[in-house]
Design a protein around this motif. Structure first.
Motif, short mmCIF file in Angstrom:
data_model
loop_
_atom_site.label_atom_id
_atom_site.label_comp_id
_atom_site.label_asym_id
_atom_site.label_seq_id
_atom_site.Cartn_x
_atom_site.Cartn_y
_atom_site.Cartn_z
N MET A 164 0.82 -1.22 0.00
CA MET A 164 0.00 0.00 0.00
C MET A 164 0.86 1.27 0.00
N SER A 165 2.12 1.16 0.40
CA SER A 165 2.98 2.34 0.45
C SER A 165 3.73 2.55 -0.87
N GLN A 166 3.59 1.63 -1.80
CA GLN A 166 4.29 1.74 -3.08
C GLN A 166 3.74 2.92 -3.88
N LYS A 167 4.65 3.76 -4.44
CA LYS A 167 4.25 4.92 -5.22
C LYS A 167 5.16 5.06 -6.43
N ILE A 168 4.62 5.61 -7.49
CA ILE A 168 5.41 5.93 -8.68
C ILE A 168 5.37 7.44 -8.83
N THR A 169 6.56 8.05 -8.90
CA THR A 169 6.67 9.50 -8.97
C THR A 169 7.56 9.88 -10.14
N THR A 170 7.13 10.87 -10.91
CA THR A 170 7.96 11.40 -11.99
C THR A 170 9.21 12.04 -11.37
N PHE A 171 10.39 11.66 -11.90
CA PHE A 171 11.67 12.09 -11.35
C PHE A 171 12.43 12.83 -12.45
N LEU A 172 12.77 14.08 -12.21
CA LEU A 172 13.45 14.91 -13.20
C LEU A 172 14.89 15.18 -12.77
N MET A 173 15.82 14.91 -13.66
CA MET A 173 17.23 15.11 -13.35
C MET A 173 17.78 16.30 -14.13
N PHE A 174 18.21 17.30 -13.40
CA PHE A 174 18.80 18.49 -13.98
C PHE A 174 20.29 18.49 -13.69
N GLU A 175 21.00 19.42 -14.31
CA GLU A 175 22.43 19.58 -14.04
C GLU A 175 22.68 21.02 -13.62
N GLY A 176 22.20 21.37 -12.41
CA GLY A 176 22.46 22.69 -11.86
C GLY A 176 21.29 23.65 -11.89
N ARG A 177 20.16 23.25 -12.51
CA ARG A 177 19.03 24.18 -12.64
C ARG A 177 17.74 23.64 -12.03
N ALA A 178 17.85 22.66 -11.15
CA ALA A 178 16.65 22.03 -10.57
C ALA A 178 15.80 23.03 -9.80
N GLU A 179 16.42 23.83 -8.95
CA GLU A 179 15.63 24.78 -8.15
C GLU A 179 15.00 25.85 -9.02
N GLU A 180 15.71 26.31 -10.03
CA GLU A 180 15.15 27.27 -10.98
C GLU A 180 13.94 26.67 -11.68
N ALA A 181 14.05 25.41 -12.09
CA ALA A 181 12.95 24.75 -12.79
C ALA A 181 11.74 24.56 -11.87
N LEU A 182 11.94 24.02 -10.69
CA LEU A 182 10.79 23.76 -9.83
C LEU A 182 10.12 25.06 -9.39
N THR A 183 10.90 26.12 -9.20
CA THR A 183 10.32 27.43 -8.87
C THR A 183 9.48 27.95 -10.03
N PHE A 184 9.99 27.80 -11.25
CA PHE A 184 9.25 28.20 -12.45
C PHE A 184 7.95 27.40 -12.57
N TYR A 185 8.03 26.09 -12.44
CA TYR A 185 6.83 25.25 -12.56
C TYR A 185 5.80 25.60 -11.50
N MET A 186 6.26 25.87 -10.27
CA MET A 186 5.34 26.20 -9.19
C MET A 186 4.62 27.52 -9.45
N SER A 187 5.25 28.43 -10.20
CA SER A 187 4.61 29.71 -10.52
C SER A 187 3.49 29.55 -11.55
N LEU A 188 3.47 28.42 -12.25
CA LEU A 188 2.51 28.22 -13.34
C LEU A 188 1.25 27.47 -12.93
N PHE A 189 1.33 26.69 -11.87
CA PHE A 189 0.23 25.79 -11.52
C PHE A 189 -0.35 26.10 -10.15
N ASP A 190 -1.67 25.92 -10.03
CA ASP A 190 -2.33 26.05 -8.75
C ASP A 190 -1.94 24.89 -7.85
N ASP A 191 -2.18 25.05 -6.58
CA ASP A 191 -1.95 23.98 -5.62
C ASP A 191 -0.53 23.42 -5.77
#
Length: 135
Positions: A4-31
């Motif tokens: 029941m604890s098994q989960k599948i999560t999309t995993f994105l690998m960046f090379e130095g821009r992960a925080e920039e990307a996740l901050t950008f994505y968070m600005s685009l979507f609700d919740d």
């Protein structure tokens, strides 16, 4: 039977821009929120301050990302994309405009016969997005 604890999560690998990307994505979507983030310290192995591991959510969907400290001969490919079902044409147009900026248009916004409106882009980080508006 799966745990029941098994989960599948999309995993994105960046090379130095992960925080920039996740901050950008968070600005685009609700919740959207950062669930957890840890950064490399001065002792490495990644560059100090880059993302060792982060979990974030967009519209209730969880993602994980890292900044790889190993240079790879591969990046993101449109063979795997994030498919967004938009509620309104205005939402689709807004997301498309933001994601295509400094990115690459794969299929311009239009009606392709399978929905009311559709567009496909690689964003500025190379992540591929399909944006769809049902009839």
């Amino acid at each position: 039977m799966a745990s029941m604890s098994q989960k599948i999560t999309t995993f994105l690998m960046f090379e130095g821009r992960a925080e920039e990307a996740l901050t950008f994505y968070m600005s685009l979507f609700d919740d959207a929120e950062i669930v957890d983030i840890s950064r490399y310290g001065g002792d490495g192995p990644g560059a100090e301050g880059t993302v060792e591991r982060a979990t974030f959510s967009l519209a209730g969907q969880r993602f994980m990302c890292i900044d790889s400290y190993v240079n790879h001969a591969f990046g993101f490919t449109p063979a795997v994309s994030l498919f967004v079902e938009c509620d309104t044409e205005a939402e689709l147009d807004r997301l498309y405009g933001a994601l295509v900026e400094k990115g690459q248009e794969l299929m311009p916004l239009g009606s392709y016969g399978f929905s009311a409106k559709f567009g496909w882009v690689n964003d500025r980080f190379g992540v591929s997005w399909q944006l769809n508006l049902q009839e």
